[in-house]
Design a protein around this motif. Structure first.
Motif, PDB file in Angstrom:
ATOM      1  N   LEU A  32      -3.157   5.274   5.012  1.00 29.68           N
ATOM      2  CA  LEU A  32      -1.639   4.989   4.705  1.00 29.68           C
ATOM      3  C   LEU A  32      -0.429   4.962   6.180  1.00 29.68           C
ATOM      4  CD1 LEU A  32      -1.011   6.429   1.077  1.00 29.68           C
ATOM      5  CD2 LEU A  32      -1.026   4.112   1.714  1.00 29.68           C
ATOM      6  N   MET A  37       0.831  -1.146   0.001  1.00 27.16           N
ATOM      7  CA  MET A  37      -0.140  -0.006   0.142  1.00 27.16           C
ATOM      8  C   MET A  37       0.881   1.321  -0.109  1.00 27.16           C
ATOM      9  SD  MET A  37      -3.020  -1.227   2.822  1.00 27.16           S
ATOM     10  CE  MET A  37      -3.563   0.379   2.818  1.00 27.16           C
ATOM     11  N   GLN A  38       1.797   1.280   0.802  1.00 27.94           N
ATOM     12  CA  GLN A  38       2.692   2.560   0.878  1.00 27.94           C
ATOM     13  C   GLN A  38       3.436   2.602  -0.283  1.00 27.94           C
ATOM     14  OE1 GLN A  38       5.191   2.508   4.734  1.00 27.94           O
ATOM     15  NE2 GLN A  38       3.819   0.698   5.011  1.00 27.94           N
ATOM     16  N   GLU A  39       3.956   1.587  -1.086  1.00 26.17           N
ATOM     17  CA  GLU A  39       4.640   1.812  -2.195  1.00 26.17           C
ATOM     18  C   GLU A  39       3.797   1.783  -3.600  1.00 26.17           C
ATOM     19  OE1 GLU A  39       7.075  -1.856  -2.371  1.00 26.17           O
ATOM     20  OE2 GLU A  39       8.291  -1.035  -0.408  1.00 26.17           O
ATOM     21  N   GLU A  40       2.554   2.008  -3.332  1.00 27.46           N
ATOM     22  CA  GLU A  40       1.349   2.075  -4.489  1.00 27.46           C
ATOM     23  C   GLU A  40       1.179   0.853  -5.307  1.00 27.46           C
ATOM     24  OE1 GLU A  40       1.495   5.952  -6.054  1.00 27.46           O
ATOM     25  OE2 GLU A  40       1.323   6.952  -4.059  1.00 27.46           O
ATOM     26  N   GLN A  41       1.556  -0.316  -4.688  1.00 26.90           N
ATOM     27  CA  GLN A  41       1.466  -1.546  -5.625  1.00 26.90           C
ATOM     28  C   GLN A  41       0.119  -2.087  -5.257  1.00 26.90           C
ATOM     29  OE1 GLN A  41       4.820  -3.782  -4.315  1.00 26.90           O
ATOM     30  NE2 GLN A  41       6.288  -2.771  -5.323  1.00 26.90           N
ATOM     31  N   GLU A  94      -3.919  -0.674  -4.127  1.00 29.36           N
ATOM     32  CA  GLU A  94      -4.892   0.018  -3.787  1.00 29.36           C
ATOM     33  C   GLU A  94      -5.119   0.215  -2.376  1.00 29.36           C
ATOM     34  OE1 GLU A  94      -8.459   0.287  -6.300  1.00 29.36           O
ATOM     35  OE2 GLU A  94      -7.214  -0.073  -8.084  1.00 29.36           O
ATOM     36  N   VAL A  95      -5.435   1.345  -1.895  1.00 27.46           N
ATOM     37  CA  VAL A  95      -5.879   1.656  -0.573  1.00 27.46           C
ATOM     38  C   VAL A  95      -7.099   0.701   0.010  1.00 27.46           C
ATOM     39  CG1 VAL A  95      -6.147   3.405   1.325  1.00 27.46           C
ATOM     40  CG2 VAL A  95      -4.662   3.947  -0.508  1.00 27.46           C
ATOM     41  N   LYS A 147      -7.355   7.855   2.321  1.00 30.42           N
ATOM     42  CA  LYS A 147      -5.990   7.649   1.980  1.00 30.42           C
ATOM     43  C   LYS A 147      -5.002   7.941   3.083  1.00 30.42           C
ATOM     44  CE  LYS A 147      -3.021   7.626  -2.094  1.00 30.42           C
ATOM     45  NZ  LYS A 147      -2.906   8.148  -3.318  1.00 30.42           N
TER      46      LYS A 147
END
Length: 152
Positions: A138, A59-63, A65-66, A134
């Motif tokens: 995060l 999630m943090q690396e945007e791999q 979705e939240v 979001k």
């Protein structure tokens, strides 16, 4: 003392000794079972912890979705077996709040069966909820990057 009384006392002592031995054997079996259960529970929790940390990192690396991460992490936290399990919704309120807002939306095959207009409506609802939560999610995901459940 008569031989009958002595015989009865020896028989009683033998019966008590046998029962004590059997009770000890059962207690040992119980202890072994409890240890095995504890080990299996710890192994299960370790796998859940690793999954929680992996999803948090994704999630943090945007791999990931939240919204998807919140759904998955909420379920995983519900399955972690420890004394503080009931406190996870309080510890990670944004993840659980986002999960509550989007968990009713269709996924996978169920989503494919929806009319295009309904899919778009659900996508909009999901994106709106993700945008609202979001930053908070995060921040909680960052905390969960080092998640370790308390051990029994």
């Amino acid at each position: 003392m008569s031989t009958t009384i002595i015989t009865l006392l020896i028989l009683a002592a033998a019966i008590l000794g046998g029962l004590a031995f059997y009770a000890g054997k059962l207690l040992l079996q119980l202890k072994v079972q409890q240890t095995e259960i504890k080990n299996k529970l710890n192994q299960r929790n370790s796998r859940l912890e690793e999954s929680i940390r992996t999803i948090s990192q994704a999630m943090q690396e945007e791999q990931c979705e939240v919204g998807e991460g919140a759904l998955r992490i909420s379920v995983l936290l519900d399955h972690v077996s420890d004394a503080t399990q009931a406190q996870y919704p309080k510890k990670y309120p944004s993840i659980h709040a986002l999960n509550d807002k989007i968990k009713h939306l269709a996924i996978l095959e169920e989503r494919k069966k929806l009319p295009k207009k309904e899919r778009m409506r659900q996508d909009f609802e999901r994106m709106k909820a993700e945008a609202e939560y979001k930053d908070l999610v995060l921040a909680e995901a960052k905390k969960l990057s080092n998640f370790v459940a308390p051990r029994a």
